[in-house]
Design a protein around this motif. Structure first.
Motif, PDB file in Angstrom:
ATOM      1  N   THR A  47      40.017 -25.265 -18.155  1.00  0.00           N
ATOM      2  CA  THR A  47      41.252 -25.194 -17.382  1.00  0.00           C
ATOM      3  C   THR A  47      40.967 -25.587 -15.944  1.00  0.00           C
ATOM      4  N   HIS A  48      41.849 -26.409 -15.392  1.00  0.00           N
ATOM      5  CA  HIS A  48      41.691 -26.835 -14.002  1.00  0.00           C
ATOM      6  C   HIS A  48      42.962 -26.490 -13.236  1.00  0.00           C
ATOM      7  N   ALA A  61      49.296 -26.700  -9.787  1.00  0.00           N
ATOM      8  CA  ALA A  61      49.330 -27.096 -11.198  1.00  0.00           C
ATOM      9  C   ALA A  61      48.176 -26.408 -11.905  1.00  0.00           C
ATOM     10  N   HIS A  62      48.428 -25.968 -13.129  1.00  0.00           N
ATOM     11  CA  HIS A  62      47.434 -25.249 -13.920  1.00  0.00           C
ATOM     12  C   HIS A  62      47.452 -25.865 -15.318  1.00  0.00           C
ATOM     13  N   ILE A  63      46.396 -26.631 -15.663  1.00  0.00           N
ATOM     14  CA  ILE A  63      46.390 -27.426 -16.898  1.00  0.00           C
ATOM     15  C   ILE A  63      45.129 -27.133 -17.701  1.00  0.00           C
ATOM     16  N   THR A  64      45.284 -27.012 -19.013  1.00  0.00           N
ATOM     17  CA  THR A  64      44.153 -26.802 -19.918  1.00  0.00           C
ATOM     18  C   THR A  64      43.871 -28.095 -20.677  1.00  0.00           C
ATOM     19  N   PHE A  65      42.601 -28.508 -20.662  1.00  0.00           N
ATOM     20  CA  PHE A  65      42.184 -29.777 -21.260  1.00  0.00           C
ATOM     21  C   PHE A  65      41.211 -29.530 -22.413  1.00  0.00           C
ATOM     22  N   GLU A  66      41.243 -30.439 -23.367  1.00  0.00           N
ATOM     23  CA  GLU A  66      40.227 -30.504 -24.418  1.00  0.00           C
ATOM     24  C   GLU A  66      39.566 -31.879 -24.338  1.00  0.00           C
ATOM     25  N   VAL A  67      38.247 -31.907 -24.267  1.00  0.00           N
ATOM     26  CA  VAL A  67      37.514 -33.166 -24.128  1.00  0.00           C
ATOM     27  C   VAL A  67      36.480 -33.263 -25.244  1.00  0.00           C
ATOM     28  N   SER A 165      51.605 -32.725  -7.919  1.00  0.00           N
ATOM     29  CA  SER A 165      50.524 -31.767  -8.164  1.00  0.00           C
ATOM     30  C   SER A 165      49.946 -31.933  -9.569  1.00  0.00           C
ATOM     31  N   ILE A 166      50.770 -32.307 -10.544  1.00  0.00           N
ATOM     32  CA  ILE A 166      50.265 -32.586 -11.891  1.00  0.00           C
ATOM     33  C   ILE A 166      49.341 -33.801 -11.854  1.00  0.00           C
ATOM     34  N   ARG A 167      49.780 -34.819 -11.144  1.00  0.00           N
ATOM     35  CA  ARG A 167      48.952 -36.020 -10.995  1.00  0.00           C
ATOM     36  C   ARG A 167      47.615 -35.683 -10.339  1.00  0.00           C
ATOM     37  N   ALA A 168      47.651 -34.879  -9.292  1.00  0.00           N
ATOM     38  CA  ALA A 168      46.421 -34.514  -8.576  1.00  0.00           C
ATOM     39  C   ALA A 168      45.502 -33.674  -9.443  1.00  0.00           C
ATOM     40  N   CYS A 169      46.058 -32.781 -10.243  1.00  0.00           N
ATOM     41  CA  CYS A 169      45.255 -31.902 -11.082  1.00  0.00           C
ATOM     42  C   CYS A 169      44.515 -32.695 -12.163  1.00  0.00           C
ATOM     43  N   ILE A 170      45.214 -33.619 -12.817  1.00  0.00           N
ATOM     44  CA  ILE A 170      44.579 -34.425 -13.867  1.00  0.00           C
ATOM     45  C   ILE A 170      43.480 -35.311 -13.279  1.00  0.00           C
ATOM     46  N   SER A 171      43.787 -35.969 -12.172  1.00  0.00           N
ATOM     47  CA  SER A 171      42.797 -36.860 -11.548  1.00  0.00           C
ATOM     48  C   SER A 171      41.569 -36.088 -11.090  1.00  0.00           C
ATOM     49  N   ALA A 172      41.792 -34.926 -10.483  1.00  0.00           N
ATOM     50  CA  ALA A 172      40.674 -34.130  -9.979  1.00  0.00           C
ATOM     51  C   ALA A 172      39.796 -33.632 -11.110  1.00  0.00           C
ATOM     52  N   TYR A 173      40.396 -33.236 -12.225  1.00  0.00           N
ATOM     53  CA  TYR A 173      39.592 -32.736 -13.342  1.00  0.00           C
ATOM     54  C   TYR A 173      38.726 -33.839 -13.943  1.00  0.00           C
ATOM     55  N   ILE A 174      39.296 -35.013 -14.174  1.00  0.00           N
ATOM     56  CA  ILE A 174      38.529 -36.110 -14.755  1.00  0.00           C
ATOM     57  C   ILE A 174      37.406 -36.530 -13.806  1.00  0.00           C
ATOM     58  N   HIS A 175      37.706 -36.550 -12.504  1.00  0.00           N
ATOM     59  CA  HIS A 175      36.671 -36.886 -11.529  1.00  0.00           C
ATOM     60  C   HIS A 175      35.542 -35.855 -11.556  1.00  0.00           C
ATOM     61  N   THR A 176      35.904 -34.574 -11.693  1.00  0.00           N
ATOM     62  CA  THR A 176      34.898 -33.508 -11.769  1.00  0.00           C
ATOM     63  C   THR A 176      34.012 -33.667 -13.001  1.00  0.00           C
ATOM     64  N   LEU A 177      34.608 -34.042 -14.119  1.00  0.00           N
ATOM     65  CA  LEU A 177      33.836 -34.255 -15.346  1.00  0.00           C
ATOM     66  C   LEU A 177      32.753 -35.309 -15.147  1.00  0.00           C
ATOM     67  N   PHE A 178      33.139 -36.435 -14.566  1.00  0.00           N
ATOM     68  CA  PHE A 178      32.196 -37.539 -14.418  1.00  0.00           C
ATOM     69  C   PHE A 178      31.211 -37.322 -13.269  1.00  0.00           C
ATOM     70  N   LYS A 179      31.489 -36.371 -12.390  1.00  0.00           N
ATOM     71  CA  LYS A 179      30.537 -36.024 -11.329  1.00  0.00           C
ATOM     72  C   LYS A 179      29.505 -35.019 -11.824  1.00  0.00           C
ATOM     73  N   ASN A 180      29.719 -34.458 -13.013  1.00  0.00           N
ATOM     74  CA  ASN A 180      28.805 -33.471 -13.575  1.00  0.00           C
ATOM     75  C   ASN A 180      27.618 -34.195 -14.221  1.00  0.00           C
ATOM     76  N   ASP A 181      26.441 -34.061 -13.630  1.00  0.00           N
ATOM     77  CA  ASP A 181      25.255 -34.763 -14.123  1.00  0.00           C
ATOM     78  C   ASP A 181      24.849 -34.323 -15.527  1.00  0.00           C
ATOM     79  N   THR A 182      25.303 -33.141 -15.950  1.00  0.00           N
ATOM     80  CA  THR A 182      24.983 -32.670 -17.298  1.00  0.00           C
ATOM     81  C   THR A 182      25.658 -33.539 -18.356  1.00  0.00           C
TER      82      THR A 182
END
Length: 287
Positions: A47-48, A61-67, A165-182
């Motif tokens: 959730t982001h 915005a509060h969104i739950t994602f499945e990846v 805010s929905i647009r910002a939440c989705i973009s920020a979450y995807i960016h966070t995923l790809f910034k995660n070196d794991t």
């Protein structure tokens, strides 16, 4: 922009432009077609939340994602998928899969209540446009591949929730995923390689391929002479000797390490060596 399967291919195109059209082209460093993906051992549900002030405007915005990582058992991110998110060892061809994304049926049913001042169609269009933009390029500027994302839930009715805010939440979450070196994985093109060299240069060429080019050599053997003895009107021991002197090296090699190889092999073999490459797949880079 010129595109080709290796530096030699591009040199041939440039030479053709010069000879045919008398066009001299200034070139820089060759661009290698990397890709980006996420290496996820299991399905990821997170959730982001965006909750901040932008000037005088509050964003929430509060969104739950499945990846999931596409390939193996986790190729389906639709609501009809009954897999557990675990996958088998993925084959390199899975890296060719384009990113997929969707919205759960339960979430679609509530879109008309997510933003007080916007309709369900406005919210849906915002989500789709944001996902299209976010998955067009990764953080390194390369195409994204092999990733599936589904929006499971969006909090409804918050007074500060807006399309922005929905647009910002989705973009920020995807960016966070790809910034995660794991999770983040950069993919490089791997080529099948065939090198033809005189026998006396095989040791030097093999050493260069293995130590400098990160090549995985699979076979070293005699060059296959498809012209039978006497077919070209040449016979005798000289024909057999020429065939035995040439050796073929077959293997796989990252494309990035082969930039400049046309000049290198000419230098190592006194102009007698040649090589050819063909694209196989993309694979994780080795730092």
């Amino acid at each position: 922009m010129l595109r080709g399967l290796g530096e030699l291919h591009l040199e041939i195109v440039l030479d053709k432009l010069k000879r045919t059209y008398n066009l001299h082209v200034d070139t820089g460093d060759a661009y290698v077609g990397y890709k980006e993906t996420l290496d996820l051992p299991d399905k990821l549900i997170e959730t982001h939340t965006i909750d901040k002030l932008l000037g005088l405007k509050a964003l929430y915005a509060h969104i739950t994602f499945e990846v999931v990582q596409l390939g193996g058992d986790a190729t389906d991110i639709s609501d009809n998928s009954d897999n557990s998110g675990r996958r088998d060892k993925r084959d390199p061809c899975d890296y060719t899969l384009q990113p997929q994304y969707s919205i759960s049926d339960e979430c679609i049913d509530t879109l008309n209540r997510v933003v007080n001042t916007a309709s369900a169609s406005d919210v849906l269009n915002t989500i789709n446009e944001t996902l299209d933009t976010s998955f067009s390029r990764g953080i390194g500027g390369y195409p994204i591949t092999g990733v599936g994302l589904r929006i499971i839930d969006i909090e409804c009715g918050h007074p500060d929730c807006s399309l922005g805010s929905i647009r910002a939440c989705i973009s920020a979450y995807i960016h966070t995923l790809f910034k995660n070196d794991t999770y983040y994985t950069k993919l490089e093109p791997v080529m099948s390689l065939e090198v033809n060299v005189p026998r006396k240069f095989v040791g030097e060429v093999l050493n260069d391929l293995c130590t400098k080019r990160r090549a995985a050599v699979k076979e070293v053997g005699e060059e296959n002479n498809s012209d039978p003895a006497g077919a070209s009107g040449i016979s005798g021991p000289s024909c057999g000797l020429e065939s035995e002197q040439m050796q073929v090296i077959i293997g796989e090699v990252p494309l990035i390490t082969m930039l400049g190889y046309a000049t290198a092999i000419r230098s190592m073999t006194q102009g007698e060596g040649s090589f050819s490459m063909e694209y196989i797949h993309h694979a994780p880079t080795i730092n």
